[in-house]
Design a protein around this motif. Structure first.
Motif, short mmCIF file in Angstrom:
data_model
loop_
_atom_site.label_atom_id
_atom_site.label_comp_id
_atom_site.label_asym_id
_atom_site.label_seq_id
_atom_site.Cartn_x
_atom_site.Cartn_y
_atom_site.Cartn_z
N TYR A 31 13.81 -21.88 -26.11
CA TYR A 31 14.14 -22.70 -27.28
C TYR A 31 14.83 -24.00 -26.91
CZ TYR A 31 13.24 -18.27 -29.61
OH TYR A 31 12.65 -17.11 -30.04
N VAL A 32 14.93 -24.29 -25.62
CA VAL A 32 15.55 -25.53 -25.19
C VAL A 32 14.59 -26.28 -24.29
CG1 VAL A 32 17.93 -24.66 -25.39
CG2 VAL A 32 16.64 -24.35 -23.25
N THR A 33 14.76 -27.59 -24.22
CA THR A 33 13.99 -28.44 -23.34
C THR A 33 14.93 -29.23 -22.46
OG1 THR A 33 13.92 -30.19 -25.01
CG2 THR A 33 12.07 -28.62 -24.98
N ASP A 34 14.38 -29.94 -21.51
CA ASP A 34 15.21 -30.71 -20.58
C ASP A 34 16.05 -31.73 -21.34
OD1 ASP A 34 14.03 -29.28 -18.64
OD2 ASP A 34 12.92 -30.92 -17.70
N GLY A 35 17.34 -31.77 -20.98
CA GLY A 35 18.25 -32.74 -21.58
C GLY A 35 19.00 -32.25 -22.80
N VAL A 36 18.59 -31.10 -23.34
CA VAL A 36 19.28 -30.58 -24.52
C VAL A 36 20.62 -29.98 -24.10
CG1 VAL A 36 19.16 -28.87 -26.37
CG2 VAL A 36 17.12 -30.14 -25.72
N THR A 37 21.67 -30.30 -24.85
CA THR A 37 22.99 -29.77 -24.55
C THR A 37 23.01 -28.27 -24.81
OG1 THR A 37 24.00 -31.88 -25.15
CG2 THR A 37 25.45 -29.94 -25.07
N VAL A 38 23.63 -27.55 -23.87
CA VAL A 38 23.66 -26.09 -23.94
C VAL A 38 25.11 -25.62 -23.98
CG1 VAL A 38 23.04 -23.93 -22.79
CG2 VAL A 38 21.49 -25.89 -22.70
N ASP A 39 25.40 -24.73 -24.93
CA ASP A 39 26.71 -24.09 -24.99
C ASP A 39 26.54 -22.71 -24.36
OD1 ASP A 39 29.23 -23.25 -25.44
OD2 ASP A 39 29.02 -23.03 -27.63
N ALA A 40 26.73 -22.63 -23.07
CA ALA A 40 26.41 -21.42 -22.31
C ALA A 40 27.52 -20.41 -22.37
CB ALA A 40 26.12 -21.78 -20.84
N SER A 41 27.11 -19.15 -22.43
CA SER A 41 28.05 -18.03 -22.28
C SER A 41 27.51 -17.14 -21.16
CB SER A 41 28.15 -17.23 -23.59
OG SER A 41 26.88 -16.71 -23.96
N PHE A 42 28.39 -16.66 -20.32
CA PHE A 42 27.96 -15.95 -19.10
C PHE A 42 28.23 -14.46 -19.22
CE2 PHE A 42 28.91 -20.30 -17.96
CZ PHE A 42 27.83 -20.65 -17.17
N GLU A 43 27.32 -13.67 -18.72
CA GLU A 43 27.47 -12.23 -18.66
C GLU A 43 26.71 -11.70 -17.45
OE1 GLU A 43 25.55 -10.01 -21.73
OE2 GLU A 43 24.11 -11.62 -22.13
N GLU A 44 27.08 -10.53 -16.97
CA GLU A 44 26.43 -9.90 -15.81
C GLU A 44 25.16 -9.23 -16.31
OE1 GLU A 44 26.37 -9.35 -11.71
OE2 GLU A 44 27.83 -10.42 -12.94
N VAL A 45 24.02 -9.77 -15.86
CA VAL A 45 22.72 -9.23 -16.32
C VAL A 45 22.21 -8.20 -15.34
CG1 VAL A 45 20.35 -9.79 -16.90
CG2 VAL A 45 22.20 -11.35 -17.55
N LEU A 46 22.25 -8.54 -14.05
CA LEU A 46 21.73 -7.62 -13.02
C LEU A 46 22.90 -6.96 -12.32
CD1 LEU A 46 18.95 -9.85 -11.47
CD2 LEU A 46 18.66 -7.95 -13.04
N GLN A 47 22.83 -5.63 -12.21
CA GLN A 47 23.89 -4.88 -11.56
C GLN A 47 23.54 -4.67 -10.10
OE1 GLN A 47 26.65 -4.27 -13.20
NE2 GLN A 47 25.80 -5.13 -15.11
#
Length: 320
Positions: A304-320
């Motif tokens: 849902y995003v393209t290059d240059g779009v501002t992202v409000d990222a949240s981080f979580e552990e996906v791979l254990q």
């Protein structure tokens, strides 16, 4: 089952008698050799004697002709000396023919001996083929021949499996075959979860005409015969290392040109597409190369995003 153990035995029939007959013919031919060889020195002696008689006849003829010219010998004596010379020359020709005949007889006998020896070898092969032995040690998988069964040429007698060592066979794509070397360590995981370790013993030089992949064989010990022929295994081969990232398959996306890659968060906090090279697909995820050592990968919402779009990222552990 050990190497050389009897698997099947055929009815000998007349094979033994044929072998004995061939051996008797060979012995008979060999027994004639001293007699035939003795004819050659005899023929050579007769030839030398005939040549000596020719020399004597030539001397007598020369003497008779000289005496005849001086009036001390008659024409009859000259004619007799000339006839004696011709007789001696004929004797030489006859002795030469006898020598050639003796030599030809020896050559014929040698040919006869060789023919008899070949007949013995053929008969011995038939006798040897009456018993079928295990070519190597292994496990008797099946015994297809029964007592009294009629077996044709090429029919299987039994099936013997050699499972120690065991050979794993896999196929490597042409893009990776240059990384596989003979002697490299290799591991395999069976469908039941068992893991084994061996080494690469063969890498094909010719690609499969249909799949364009190359055959690779991995040999590993199997002393307890725990591995069975025909099992499915996932093979991993040790090669020159390369840095890679393990990502979930769902993180993969495509750009407008169709290139595969991921979307990451740049230092400026905007979305950015980064192309990758897929190295291997595993149960835990997909290994990719071409990314920097540290990168913030967008794993949810990257479509849902393209290059240059501002992202409000949240981080979580996906791979254990």
């Amino acid at each position: 089952m050990t190497e050389g153990e009897l698997l099947c035995e055929l009815d000998p029939g007349t094979s033994g008698a044929s072998l004995a007959e061939a051996q008797a013919q060979l012995a008979q031919a060999r027994a004639q050799r001293p007699q035939v060889e003795a004819r050659i020195p005899e023929a050579e002696a007769m030839l030398e004697q005939a040549r000596a008689q020719v020399e004597e006849a030539e001397i007598n003829l020369t003497a008779a002709e000289e005496l005849s010219q001086g009036g001390f010998a008659s024409r009859t004596r000259v004619a007799s000396a000339r006839a004696a010379q011709r007789t001696a020359e004929a004797a030489v020709s006859s002795a030469e023919a006898g020598l050639k005949s003796a030599q030809s007889g020896l050559e014929g006998l040698e040919a006869q001996i060789e023919s008899a020896r070949a007949a013995v070898a053929r008969a011995q092969t038939v006798v040897d083929n009456l018993t079928i032995e295990a070519p190597f040690g292994g496990v008797l998988e099946s015994d297809t021949a029964e007592l009294g069964a009629l077996m044709s040429v090429g029919a299987p007698c039994a099936t013997v499996l050699q499972l120690d060592p065991v050979k794993l066979v896999g196929f490597v794509p042409e893009t990776d075959v240059t990384r596989v070397e003979t002697g490299a360590r290799a591991g395999a995981r069976l469908t039941g979860g068992q893991q084994v370790v061996g080494e690469v013993t063969f890498v094909s030089r010719q690609a499969d005409a249909t799949t364009r992949t190359f055959r690779v064989e991995v040999t590993l010990p199997n002393p307890d015969l725990a591995l069975r022929a025909g099992q499915t295994a996932e093979i991993a081969i040790e090669a020159e290392g390369a840095k890679a990232h393990l990502l979930p398959q769902s993180a993969m996306t495509l750009d407008d040109t169709g290139a595969i890659g991921i979307r990451a968060v740049s230092d400026e906090g905007t979305a950015r597409f980064m192309p990758v090279t897929v190295l291997r697909d595993t149960r835990e995820g997909i290994w990719v190369a071409g990314l920097p050592d540290e990168v913030d990968v967008i794993t949810v919402g990257q479509e849902y995003v393209t290059d240059g779009v501002t992202v409000d990222a949240s981080f979580e552990e996906v791979l254990q």
